[in-house]
Write a protein that holds these residues in place. Structure first.
Motif, PDB file in Angstrom:
ATOM      1  N   ALA A 124     -14.105  15.547  -0.672  1.00 52.24           N
ATOM      2  CA  ALA A 124     -12.989  15.230   0.583  1.00 52.24           C
ATOM      3  C   ALA A 124     -13.313  13.167   0.353  1.00 52.24           C
ATOM      4  O   ALA A 124     -14.120  13.008  -0.413  1.00 52.24           O
ATOM      5  N   VAL A 125     -12.262  12.812  -0.049  1.00 50.86           N
ATOM      6  CA  VAL A 125     -12.482  10.835   0.669  1.00 50.86           C
ATOM      7  C   VAL A 125     -12.144  10.544   2.179  1.00 50.86           C
ATOM      8  O   VAL A 125     -11.049  10.884   1.966  1.00 50.86           O
ATOM      9  N   LEU A 126     -13.208  10.340   2.106  1.00 51.15           N
ATOM     10  CA  LEU A 126     -12.724   9.559   3.764  1.00 51.15           C
ATOM     11  C   LEU A 126     -12.775   7.758   4.031  1.00 51.15           C
ATOM     12  O   LEU A 126     -14.189   7.224   2.695  1.00 51.15           O
ATOM     13  N   LYS A 127     -12.395   7.122   5.232  1.00 52.12           N
ATOM     14  CA  LYS A 127     -12.629   5.847   5.051  1.00 52.12           C
ATOM     15  C   LYS A 127     -13.529   5.815   5.817  1.00 52.12           C
ATOM     16  O   LYS A 127     -13.451   7.037   7.185  1.00 52.12           O
ATOM     17  N   GLY A 128     -14.696   4.883   6.692  1.00 52.95           N
ATOM     18  CA  GLY A 128     -15.080   4.524   7.752  1.00 52.95           C
ATOM     19  C   GLY A 128     -15.994   3.624   7.880  1.00 52.95           C
ATOM     20  O   GLY A 128     -15.233   2.836   7.305  1.00 52.95           O
ATOM     21  N   GLU A 129     -17.027   3.472   8.620  1.00 54.28           N
ATOM     22  CA  GLU A 129     -17.496   1.599   9.054  1.00 54.28           C
ATOM     23  C   GLU A 129     -19.053   2.349   8.498  1.00 54.28           C
ATOM     24  O   GLU A 129     -19.526   3.177   8.818  1.00 54.28           O
ATOM     25  N   PHE A 130     -19.581   1.605   8.373  1.00 51.37           N
ATOM     26  CA  PHE A 130     -21.252   1.121   8.698  1.00 51.37           C
ATOM     27  C   PHE A 130     -21.798  -0.066   9.040  1.00 51.37           C
ATOM     28  O   PHE A 130     -20.528  -1.494   8.885  1.00 51.37           O
ATOM     29  N   VAL A 131     -22.341  -0.214  10.427  1.00 48.52           N
ATOM     30  CA  VAL A 131     -22.247  -0.722  11.540  1.00 48.52           C
ATOM     31  C   VAL A 131     -23.612  -1.394  11.201  1.00 48.52           C
ATOM     32  O   VAL A 131     -24.249  -0.220  11.712  1.00 48.52           O
ATOM     33  N   ILE A 132     -24.515  -2.563  11.536  1.00 49.95           N
ATOM     34  CA  ILE A 132     -25.863  -2.924  11.341  1.00 49.95           C
ATOM     35  C   ILE A 132     -26.174  -2.562  13.107  1.00 49.95           C
ATOM     36  O   ILE A 132     -25.806  -3.018  13.469  1.00 49.95           O
ATOM     37  N   ASN A 133     -27.418  -2.396  12.610  1.00 49.09           N
ATOM     38  CA  ASN A 133     -28.139  -2.861  13.542  1.00 49.09           C
ATOM     39  C   ASN A 133     -28.652  -3.486  14.020  1.00 49.09           C
ATOM     40  O   ASN A 133     -29.520  -4.928  14.192  1.00 49.09           O
TER      41      ASN A 133
ATOM     42  N   ILE B 109     -37.376   2.865   8.792  1.00 48.22           N
ATOM     43  CA  ILE B 109     -36.672   1.472   9.259  1.00 48.22           C
ATOM     44  C   ILE B 109     -35.431   1.393   9.466  1.00 48.22           C
ATOM     45  O   ILE B 109     -34.205   1.649   8.219  1.00 48.22           O
ATOM     46  N   LYS B 110     -34.469   1.564  10.412  1.00 45.02           N
ATOM     47  CA  LYS B 110     -32.711   1.823  10.406  1.00 45.02           C
ATOM     48  C   LYS B 110     -32.037   0.758  10.942  1.00 45.02           C
ATOM     49  O   LYS B 110     -32.354  -0.566  11.292  1.00 45.02           O
ATOM     50  N   ILE B 111     -31.376   0.577   9.538  1.00 36.69           N
ATOM     51  CA  ILE B 111     -30.799  -1.018   9.086  1.00 36.69           C
ATOM     52  C   ILE B 111     -29.690  -0.958   9.421  1.00 36.69           C
ATOM     53  O   ILE B 111     -28.336  -1.623   9.727  1.00 36.69           O
ATOM     54  N   GLY B 112     -28.780   0.836   9.984  1.00 35.85           N
ATOM     55  CA  GLY B 112     -27.527   0.447  11.074  1.00 35.85           C
ATOM     56  C   GLY B 112     -26.840   1.861  11.138  1.00 35.85           C
ATOM     57  O   GLY B 112     -27.365   2.997  10.651  1.00 35.85           O
ATOM     58  N   GLU B 113     -25.819   2.473  10.883  1.00 41.04           N
ATOM     59  CA  GLU B 113     -24.720   3.372  11.042  1.00 41.04           C
ATOM     60  C   GLU B 113     -24.255   4.072  10.616  1.00 41.04           C
ATOM     61  O   GLU B 113     -22.905   2.600  10.103  1.00 41.04           O
ATOM     62  N   VAL B 114     -23.563   5.224   9.581  1.00 45.76           N
ATOM     63  CA  VAL B 114     -22.362   4.828   8.760  1.00 45.76           C
ATOM     64  C   VAL B 114     -21.600   6.003   9.851  1.00 45.76           C
ATOM     65  O   VAL B 114     -21.906   7.268  10.492  1.00 45.76           O
ATOM     66  N   ARG B 115     -20.896   5.473   9.885  1.00 44.12           N
ATOM     67  CA  ARG B 115     -18.870   6.304  11.015  1.00 44.12           C
ATOM     68  C   ARG B 115     -17.689   6.450  10.646  1.00 44.12           C
ATOM     69  O   ARG B 115     -17.094   5.608   9.726  1.00 44.12           O
ATOM     70  N   ILE B 116     -17.756   7.851  11.360  1.00 40.71           N
ATOM     71  CA  ILE B 116     -16.552   7.963  10.396  1.00 40.71           C
ATOM     72  C   ILE B 116     -15.823   9.050  11.415  1.00 40.71           C
ATOM     73  O   ILE B 116     -16.093  10.232  12.482  1.00 40.71           O
ATOM     74  N   GLY B 117     -14.487   7.765  11.874  1.00 39.47           N
ATOM     75  CA  GLY B 117     -13.487   8.638  13.494  1.00 39.47           C
ATOM     76  C   GLY B 117     -12.922  10.125  13.074  1.00 39.47           C
ATOM     77  O   GLY B 117     -12.655  10.008  11.316  1.00 39.47           O
TER      78      GLY B 117
END
Length: 333
Positions: free
Chosen positions: A55-64, A268-276
């Motif tokens: 699959a190819v998907l779009k999402g977001e990288f949300v900064i912590n 160390i957590k720097i953010g999250e990858v989110r796929i709707g």
């Protein structure tokens, strides 16, 4: 903790012999990609590794937002758009329902102008068994030539496999291989994903680990990998923590020994990858093969570090250029 070590370009300096072997390897990559449609029985040219796209998907990288201030300055926004390619590591595309659970989770982070900020090809296995650049190049040149020349290169492939057997039989590699075998039926998106090699983060060097939040490992157990991914992504949201480790000491966090996991360096957590839900990107197959996740297309402060990592720069280019040459013609036929 002590101060992290600073990046030095000497970490990826290749010898004359290694550069010569790399030229041979690049030619074998081009030959493989040119013949890949026949090898995989598809009507387009594929990559020479991680050929199968699930699959190819779009999402977001949300900064912590709670990240340390000395890291937060590297990111000028609260979140970034990402393109994600989910793949299988096999060189060929096969129709088998049971596939080796060697998976890839490649992330392209983009700015508002749709330009690439960073590419991170991650995999679900934290180690790479071969530390020697020469052995690596000889083996993968032999593998490429085995597929393109079949029996004409069998002896050379056997010889190179024999050369790396001591690496494959290391206890650390065998333990991780057994752990993967025990998880072989787990859902693709339930795995942790790793950078294996190191990357720059500003002036310092890091490894990356992505850990999913609350993904059921038995999801889609009776479906193929592709069907399970499509069903999950159609109806569910995927969230994963993006963690990093800094290199403080080359003994505990070696740059050019990829067969050794880093220790004594906290995550160390720097953010999250989110796929709707239903975030599929649906170009045709040829367009998928024109996507590039070459980590050397990243901004300089996010590029790979290390000798084997350095090989990716030209290898990705050769593979992409060959795919473009073939698939652009196919696209407009």
């Amino acid at each position: 903790m002590p101060n992290p070590l600073k990046y030095n370009k000497n970490f990826e300096k290749l010898s004359y012999e290694e550069r010569q072997l790399f030229e041979e390897n690049k030619k074998s990559i081009a030959d493989f990609v040119e013949q890949s449609s026949t090898l995989s029985d598809v009507n387009y040219a594929t990559r020479n590794a991680h050929a199968k796209t699930y699959a190819v998907l779009k999402g977001e990288f949300v900064i912590n937002p709670e990240m340390r201030s000395d890291l937060l300055y590297l990111f000028d926004k609260e979140k970034y758009n990402v393109i994600i390619r989910l793949s299988n590591a096999h060189l060929k595309i096969t129709g088998n329902k049971k596939e080796i659970p060697a998976y890839g989770f490649s992330i392209k982070i983009k700015d508002d102008a749709d330009r690439t900020i960073a590419n991170y090809p991650l995999v679900n296995f934290p180690l790479f068994p071969i530390d020697s650049v020469s052995k690596f190049l000889k083996l993968f040149t032999a593998i490429n030539r085995f597929f393109t020349k079949k029996w004409g290169n069998t002896f050379q492939l056997i010889r190179q496999v024999y050369q790396v057997l001591p690496n494959i039989l290391k206890l650390s590699f065998l333990i991780k291989s057994w752990e993967l075998f025990m998880k072989r039926n787990n859902f693709f998106l339930s795995f942790d994903y790793h950078s294996v090699g190191a990357y720059r983060l500003g002036d310092h060097m890091i490894k990356i680990k992505m850990i999913p939040q609350n993904i059921e490992k038995n999801f889609g157990r009776k479906q193929t990998t592709k069907e399970a991914i499509e069903n999950f992504c159609l109806k569910e949201t995927y969230v994963a923590d993006v963690m990093i480790q800094f290199c403080y000491d080359l003994k505990d966090q070696p740059i050019n020994i990829l067969s050794k996991e880093w220790k004594n360096s906290p995550l160390i957590k720097i953010g999250e990858v989110r796929i709707g839900k239903n975030s599929f990107v649906t170009p045709n197959t040829c367009d998928n093969e024109l996507l590039s996740f070459n980590p050397f297309e990243s901004a300089e402060i996010f590029q790979p570090v290390g000798k084997i990592q350095k090989l990716r720069e030209e290898a990705y280019k050769v593979s992409l250029q060959t795919r473009k040459k073939i698939n652009k013609l196919l696209k407009y036929k």
